[in-house]
Design a protein around this motif. Sequence first.
Motif, PDB file in Angstrom:
ATOM      1  N   THR A  27       1.153  -1.058   0.015  1.00  0.00           N
ATOM      2  CA  THR A  27       0.160  -0.038  -0.173  1.00  0.00           C
ATOM      3  C   THR A  27       0.883   1.325  -0.185  1.00  0.00           C
ATOM      4  N   LYS A  28       2.552   1.345  -0.077  1.00  0.00           N
ATOM      5  CA  LYS A  28       3.413   2.776   0.421  1.00  0.00           C
ATOM      6  C   LYS A  28       3.737   2.657  -0.974  1.00  0.00           C
ATOM      7  N   LEU A  29       3.418   1.345  -1.426  1.00  0.00           N
ATOM      8  CA  LEU A  29       4.185   1.680  -3.492  1.00  0.00           C
ATOM      9  C   LEU A  29       4.073   2.662  -4.072  1.00  0.00           C
ATOM     10  N   ARG A  30       5.108   3.393  -3.939  1.00  0.00           N
ATOM     11  CA  ARG A  30       4.765   4.761  -5.341  1.00  0.00           C
ATOM     12  C   ARG A  30       6.003   4.241  -6.419  1.00  0.00           C
ATOM     13  N   GLU A  31       6.855   3.299  -7.027  1.00  0.00           N
ATOM     14  CA  GLU A  31       6.658   2.950  -7.635  1.00  0.00           C
ATOM     15  C   GLU A  31       6.922   2.108  -8.446  1.00  0.00           C
ATOM     16  N   ILE A  32       6.867   1.227  -9.340  1.00  0.00           N
ATOM     17  CA  ILE A  32       7.086  -0.109 -10.182  1.00  0.00           C
ATOM     18  C   ILE A  32       7.673  -0.129 -10.896  1.00  0.00           C
ATOM     19  N   TYR A  33       8.320  -0.942 -10.909  1.00  0.00           N
ATOM     20  CA  TYR A  33       9.841  -1.508 -12.654  1.00  0.00           C
ATOM     21  C   TYR A  33       9.462  -2.341 -13.584  1.00  0.00           C
ATOM     22  N   LEU A  34       9.168  -2.502 -13.988  1.00  0.00           N
ATOM     23  CA  LEU A  34       8.385  -3.938 -14.865  1.00  0.00           C
ATOM     24  C   LEU A  34       8.538  -3.861 -16.020  1.00  0.00           C
ATOM     25  N   LYS A  35       9.290  -3.355 -17.129  1.00  0.00           N
ATOM     26  CA  LYS A  35      10.271  -3.328 -18.414  1.00  0.00           C
ATOM     27  C   LYS A  35      10.567  -4.787 -18.694  1.00  0.00           C
ATOM     28  N   GLN A  36      10.364  -4.792 -20.107  1.00  0.00           N
ATOM     29  CA  GLN A  36      11.760  -5.140 -20.104  1.00  0.00           C
ATOM     30  C   GLN A  36      10.716  -7.004 -20.072  1.00  0.00           C
TER      31      GLN A  36
ATOM     32  N   ASP B 106      -9.535   0.271 -14.226  1.00  0.00           N
ATOM     33  CA  ASP B 106      -9.257   0.360 -13.034  1.00  0.00           C
ATOM     34  C   ASP B 106      -8.435   1.663 -13.319  1.00  0.00           C
ATOM     35  N   ILE B 107      -7.625   1.356 -14.086  1.00  0.00           N
ATOM     36  CA  ILE B 107      -6.220   2.505 -14.595  1.00  0.00           C
ATOM     37  C   ILE B 107      -6.730   4.148 -13.491  1.00  0.00           C
ATOM     38  N   GLY B 108      -7.784   3.892 -13.721  1.00  0.00           N
ATOM     39  CA  GLY B 108      -8.861   5.261 -13.065  1.00  0.00           C
ATOM     40  C   GLY B 108      -8.527   5.601 -11.791  1.00  0.00           C
ATOM     41  N   HIS B 109      -8.384   4.510 -11.357  1.00  0.00           N
ATOM     42  CA  HIS B 109      -8.137   4.479  -9.520  1.00  0.00           C
ATOM     43  C   HIS B 109      -7.166   4.844  -9.046  1.00  0.00           C
ATOM     44  N   LEU B 110      -6.058   5.398 -10.153  1.00  0.00           N
ATOM     45  CA  LEU B 110      -4.594   5.655  -9.816  1.00  0.00           C
ATOM     46  C   LEU B 110      -4.863   7.116  -9.345  1.00  0.00           C
ATOM     47  N   VAL B 111      -5.240   8.036  -8.698  1.00  0.00           N
ATOM     48  CA  VAL B 111      -5.216   9.304  -8.914  1.00  0.00           C
ATOM     49  C   VAL B 111      -3.715  10.145  -8.815  1.00  0.00           C
ATOM     50  N   ARG B 112      -2.954   9.434  -8.593  1.00  0.00           N
ATOM     51  CA  ARG B 112      -2.070  10.082  -7.772  1.00  0.00           C
ATOM     52  C   ARG B 112      -1.020   9.833  -8.812  1.00  0.00           C
TER      53      ARG B 112
ATOM     54  N   LEU C 178      -2.295  -3.891  -9.594  1.00  0.00           N
ATOM     55  CA  LEU C 178      -2.143  -2.392  -8.938  1.00  0.00           C
ATOM     56  C   LEU C 178      -2.845  -0.996  -9.745  1.00  0.00           C
ATOM     57  N   CYS C 179      -4.037  -1.113  -9.599  1.00  0.00           N
ATOM     58  CA  CYS C 179      -4.693  -0.298  -9.945  1.00  0.00           C
ATOM     59  C   CYS C 179      -5.378  -0.414  -8.174  1.00  0.00           C
ATOM     60  N   VAL C 180      -4.838  -1.476  -7.345  1.00  0.00           N
ATOM     61  CA  VAL C 180      -5.804  -1.179  -6.238  1.00  0.00           C
ATOM     62  C   VAL C 180      -4.687   0.126  -5.388  1.00  0.00           C
ATOM     63  N   LEU C 181      -3.638  -0.444  -5.493  1.00  0.00           N
ATOM     64  CA  LEU C 181      -2.365   0.371  -5.131  1.00  0.00           C
ATOM     65  C   LEU C 181      -2.588   2.143  -5.663  1.00  0.00           C
ATOM     66  N   CYS C 182      -3.244   2.927  -4.133  1.00  0.00           N
ATOM     67  CA  CYS C 182      -3.488   4.468  -4.939  1.00  0.00           C
ATOM     68  C   CYS C 182      -2.443   5.056  -4.653  1.00  0.00           C
ATOM     69  N   ASN C 183      -1.206   4.387  -3.909  1.00  0.00           N
ATOM     70  CA  ASN C 183       0.092   5.670  -3.992  1.00  0.00           C
ATOM     71  C   ASN C 183       0.765   5.922  -4.875  1.00  0.00           C
ATOM     72  N   LEU C 184       0.542   4.810  -5.684  1.00  0.00           N
ATOM     73  CA  LEU C 184       1.543   4.794  -7.059  1.00  0.00           C
ATOM     74  C   LEU C 184       1.315   5.748  -7.711  1.00  0.00           C
ATOM     75  N   GLU C 185       2.809   5.679  -8.058  1.00  0.00           N
ATOM     76  CA  GLU C 185       3.477   7.661  -8.762  1.00  0.00           C
ATOM     77  C   GLU C 185       3.777   7.075 -10.001  1.00  0.00           C
ATOM     78  N   VAL C 186       4.438   6.130 -10.481  1.00  0.00           N
ATOM     79  CA  VAL C 186       5.559   5.652 -11.365  1.00  0.00           C
ATOM     80  C   VAL C 186       5.165   3.698 -12.018  1.00  0.00           C
ATOM     81  N   ILE C 187       4.576   3.907 -13.005  1.00  0.00           N
ATOM     82  CA  ILE C 187       4.693   2.467 -13.718  1.00  0.00           C
ATOM     83  C   ILE C 187       4.935   2.297 -14.831  1.00  0.00           C
TER      84      ILE C 187
END
Length: 579
Positions: A184-193, A225-231, A203-212
């Motif tokens: 729930t505190k996750l701000r950045e997640i990197y899943l490239k390649q 559901d991507i619209g839930h990530l208001v941050r 991921l769409c329930v992790l409302c603190n996400l700033e970077v995907i």
Amino acid sequence: MLQGAMGGGRFEIIDTFKSLTKELLRQEHLTQAPQRNDPHRVTDRTFFIDGSNQNLKTIPPEILALKELEEVHLENNQISEIPQGIQHLEKIKVLYLHNNSLQNLCQELGSLSNLESLDLSGNLLVLSSLQVICRLRTLRELRLYNTGLTEVPSGICKSLHHLELLGLSENYLESLPKEIVNQTKLREIYLKQNHFENFPCDLCVLCNLEVIDLDDNKLKTIPEDIGHLVRLQKFYVASNHLMGLPESLSHCRKLSVLDLTHNSIHSLPYSLEQLTELTEVGLSGNRLEKVPRLLCNWVSLHLLYLRNTSLHGLRRSFKHLVNLRFLDLSQNHIDHFPVQICTLKDLEILALDDNKVKQLPPAISSLSKLKILGLTGNDFVSFPEEIFSLVSLEKLYIGQDQGSKLSSLPENIKKLTNLKELYIENNQLEQLPASLGLMPNLEVLDCRHNLLRQLPDAICQTRDLRELLLEDNLLSRLPENLDHLVNLKVLTLTDNLMEDPPMEVCEQGNEAIWRHLKENRIRKVMATKIQAWWRGIMVRKGYGSYEELLKARKKGKSPPKDKKGKAAPKGKPAKGNKK
């Protein structure tokens, strides 16, 4: 191209005493620990150590003895295991071990109860050994890029409740464990390649996400559901198989970076005009054919990538993007310079390469902040002199690997007094203007693949020149003072007709070329001195001036006599001469 950052800022540690020097790290095989009374050694109050890039095969025991350490950098070495002694670093907060030779992680690593940032990227880790990470309950940043992962241990997502950054790029992941919802505190997640075919909906329930960052995967859709990530601030989904975006993305009002390059998108939902904080948008490599109308409402844009999008022109409303600083319109079908661009007063970089532009409008002079201009591969009949009004220009690309070829470069090029790099390769230039010598800031000159037969001597005055690229021309000689360019590091001369210096000298590099030019000058000076000496002798012997000798030689006459001598009467020898 937009790039997703590989991670956040590093934890800042202040070392109030001495840090371990690189010289000490090279002595990893020393059997004695550093002495505290030696001022050149590390003290036991060291808080920070940088042991990166030292070819270390093990972690030196000297480091493990420093119990006050808070930050350790051991990346880019050849360390194959983490010793049990790692447990003694009880206060360590930051540990970087990326790009080593680790496969297994020792259990003692789990006892580092204060560790906040751990980087194990670039090590092919055994999946089962990652379980020890689950005990690091204080972790805020975990980077596991390029570690050969086929799955993420569920325990990591279940136990590490303070994670703010999770880096999993360059692996073989197809999904995330359902326990990811605990982050729930996750701000950045990197899943490239990776190998994601479906967007990880959890991921769409992790409302603190700033970077995907999901670049270079196989995504076909983005869930509503991507619209839930208001941050959400930065969303990277380049190089996927997306054909569109959900309307709900418009709810992510804080979005500033949106990278959609290299997908199959034809249009954007008009609701996205509500994303008024966008500063960077990548749409290159999509078949848009027209600039989306809503895009012209994103007036906060600074960077816009529209490369290879099948565009034939721009909308009139494009002029509203007054804050643009970077605009890439290369590889399209634009046959005239869009005048709307001339209203973008803050534009600094403009790429129009590989289009069909034939001329530039006089109004281009209004781009007073333009520093980089790309016009390679267009249809200019002659060099567009409107460029000379762009006095702030620092880099100009006008090579013609396709399209019309330029036959000359105007002398007025000297007006670009701030120009640092000039790329004019793949044309039909037979000569360069002498005015290049009046360009005080020129550092790179690319004239490859032209028809140059010689270089102007004035080029030796461009004292800041670092690179001079001349391969595939018709050059046979170099200016004799070219070695005066003391900053010139790169000089390419292959595929020319070199005679002076000969090609075998040119192939030996700059030093051999400079030596040849200097020797030539010395020979020339010596020849001049010998000629002057000979002239003096001729004059002293009474044969008159050198000029008179030359005139006599041209007329086929003998040298004139000394003025003091008297010519003998006809038929009689001169006085003092034998009969």
